[in-house]
Design a protein around this motif. Structure first.
Motif, PDB file in Angstrom:
ATOM      1  N   ARG A 188       0.798  -1.230   0.000  1.00 54.97           N
ATOM      2  CA  ARG A 188       0.000   0.000   0.000  1.00 54.97           C
ATOM      3  C   ARG A 188       0.832   1.281   0.000  1.00 54.97           C
ATOM      4  O   ARG A 188       0.492   2.235  -0.726  1.00 54.97           O
ATOM      5  CB  ARG A 188      -0.969  -0.016   1.174  1.00 54.97           C
ATOM      6  CG  ARG A 188      -2.159  -0.960   0.977  1.00 54.97           C
ATOM      7  CD  ARG A 188      -3.126  -0.896   2.155  1.00 54.97           C
ATOM      8  NE  ARG A 188      -4.275  -1.771   1.945  1.00 54.97           N
ATOM      9  CZ  ARG A 188      -4.285  -3.059   2.235  1.00 54.97           C
ATOM     10  NH1 ARG A 188      -3.181  -3.636   2.729  1.00 54.97           N
ATOM     11  NH2 ARG A 188      -5.366  -3.792   2.021  1.00 54.97           N
ATOM     12  N   TYR A 220       0.306   4.777  -2.184  1.00 60.49           N
ATOM     13  CA  TYR A 220      -0.007   6.059  -1.565  1.00 60.49           C
ATOM     14  C   TYR A 220       1.073   7.099  -1.863  1.00 60.49           C
ATOM     15  O   TYR A 220       0.771   8.275  -2.099  1.00 60.49           O
ATOM     16  CB  TYR A 220      -0.179   5.888  -0.052  1.00 60.49           C
ATOM     17  CG  TYR A 220      -1.369   5.045   0.339  1.00 60.49           C
ATOM     18  CD1 TYR A 220      -2.573   5.130  -0.361  1.00 60.49           C
ATOM     19  CD2 TYR A 220      -1.309   4.162   1.422  1.00 60.49           C
ATOM     20  CE1 TYR A 220      -3.666   4.352  -0.009  1.00 60.49           C
ATOM     21  CE2 TYR A 220      -2.399   3.388   1.784  1.00 60.49           C
ATOM     22  CZ  TYR A 220      -3.570   3.478   1.064  1.00 60.49           C
ATOM     23  OH  TYR A 220      -4.655   2.718   1.412  1.00 60.49           O
ATOM     24  N   ILE A 243      -3.977  -6.344  -4.088  1.00 62.95           N
ATOM     25  CA  ILE A 243      -4.347  -5.186  -3.283  1.00 62.95           C
ATOM     26  C   ILE A 243      -5.016  -4.144  -4.180  1.00 62.95           C
ATOM     27  O   ILE A 243      -4.374  -3.594  -5.082  1.00 62.95           O
ATOM     28  CB  ILE A 243      -3.112  -4.556  -2.601  1.00 62.95           C
ATOM     29  CG1 ILE A 243      -2.361  -5.610  -1.779  1.00 62.95           C
ATOM     30  CG2 ILE A 243      -3.522  -3.373  -1.738  1.00 62.95           C
ATOM     31  CD1 ILE A 243      -3.138  -6.166  -0.619  1.00 62.95           C
ATOM     32  N   GLN A 298      -5.855  -1.078  -3.784  1.00 60.68           N
ATOM     33  CA  GLN A 298      -5.298   0.284  -3.746  1.00 60.68           C
ATOM     34  C   GLN A 298      -4.136   0.463  -4.714  1.00 60.68           C
ATOM     35  O   GLN A 298      -3.905   1.574  -5.209  1.00 60.68           O
ATOM     36  CB  GLN A 298      -4.837   0.629  -2.325  1.00 60.68           C
ATOM     37  CG  GLN A 298      -5.963   0.883  -1.344  1.00 60.68           C
ATOM     38  CD  GLN A 298      -6.507  -0.398  -0.719  1.00 60.68           C
ATOM     39  OE1 GLN A 298      -6.124  -1.505  -1.111  1.00 60.68           O
ATOM     40  NE2 GLN A 298      -7.409  -0.253   0.240  1.00 60.68           N
ATOM     41  N   THR A 299      -3.401  -0.612  -5.004  1.00 64.24           N
ATOM     42  CA  THR A 299      -2.268  -0.482  -5.923  1.00 64.24           C
ATOM     43  C   THR A 299      -2.760  -0.218  -7.350  1.00 64.24           C
ATOM     44  O   THR A 299      -2.158   0.573  -8.091  1.00 64.24           O
ATOM     45  CB  THR A 299      -1.384  -1.737  -5.897  1.00 64.24           C
ATOM     46  OG1 THR A 299      -2.133  -2.883  -6.315  1.00 64.24           O
ATOM     47  CG2 THR A 299      -0.827  -1.987  -4.505  1.00 64.24           C
TER      48      THR A 299
END
Length: 230
Positions: free
Chosen positions: A15, A19, A62, A64-65
């Protein structure tokens, strides 16, 4: 610094790659008043590109990636079809990922499909009742593209109330008023925009390849600026 520290502690933590990539990508967006010290736009875009790819490599499951990769592809590189593919992967991993739905709606606007953008965004708002002002900005753009001026005015007004210093929100409100024929209101908000952003120049506005939104906004501002100078 926090993301960098997290990666030093655990380089396999996917993550923070995403981000950190998002933070770098946002710093290159000319519409945002956000810059990172000692990093120019070209370097920031390059680092965001590498980090987002690393995030997918480290964390292929994941969501979010894939979200961060899609964000960078559409806003930094103009690769909107690739971005749509990656945000779709993020949603396949987590169908209730509200911000991924919001990003998908933004990409659909660019791909000139505002009707579908509004449908997707409605689901995002249901999943996240405390949605950010960006949701309203995406909605206002879609409504402007569809010439739904009254609805666009209502949405843009809410966005301005939520974040008065946002140039994007006020620009959308100005356009909605202009096409509704509320020229005095549009001129008043244009003057407010210029007062809050003395160096404002529409030519530097990033429409992110959204041709219809850019065309409607440019035509509106050219007419209003002529009125101001008369």
């Amino acid at each position: 610094k926090h993301f960098e520290k997290a990666l030093k502690l655990d380089p396999s933590f996917a993550r923070p790659y995403g981000y950190l990539a998002l933070t770098l990508s946002r710093s290159t967006n000319s519409n945002l008043d956000f810059k990172l010290p000692n990093i120019n736009n070209k370097t920031a875009a390059y680092m965001a590109d590498i980090l987002s790819l690393a995030g997918i490599s480290v964390g292929p499951n994941i969501p979010q990636t894939y979200f961060s990769r899609a964000f960078i592809e559409t806003f930094s590189f103009g690769e909107h079809r690739a971005a749509l593919n990656n945000v779709t992967i993020a949603l396949s991993l987590n169908p209730n990922y509200a911000d991924a739905l919001g990003l998908k709606a933004s990409i659909l606007n660019v791909l000139q499909n505002p009707e579908e953008a509004l449908r997707v965004l409605d689901k995002a708002k249901q999943l996240n009742p405390n949605f950010s002002v960006e949701y309203l900005q995406i909605e206002a753009v879609a409504l402007i593209m569809l010439s739904q001026w009254e609805a666009a005015k209502q949405t843009a007004s809410l966005a301005v109330e939520r974040l008065p210093e946002s140039a994007n929100s006020r620009i959308n409100l100005i356009c909605a008023d202009f096409y509704l024929g509320n020229i005095d209101d549009a001129l008043w908000n244009l003057e407010e925009l210029i007062m809050m952003n003395p160096g404002f120049d529409l030519s530097r506005m990033n429409f992110n390849d959204n041709k219809l939104w850019g065309q409607l906004t440019t035509e509106c501002f050219q007419t209003l600026e002529n009125n101001l100078s008369d």
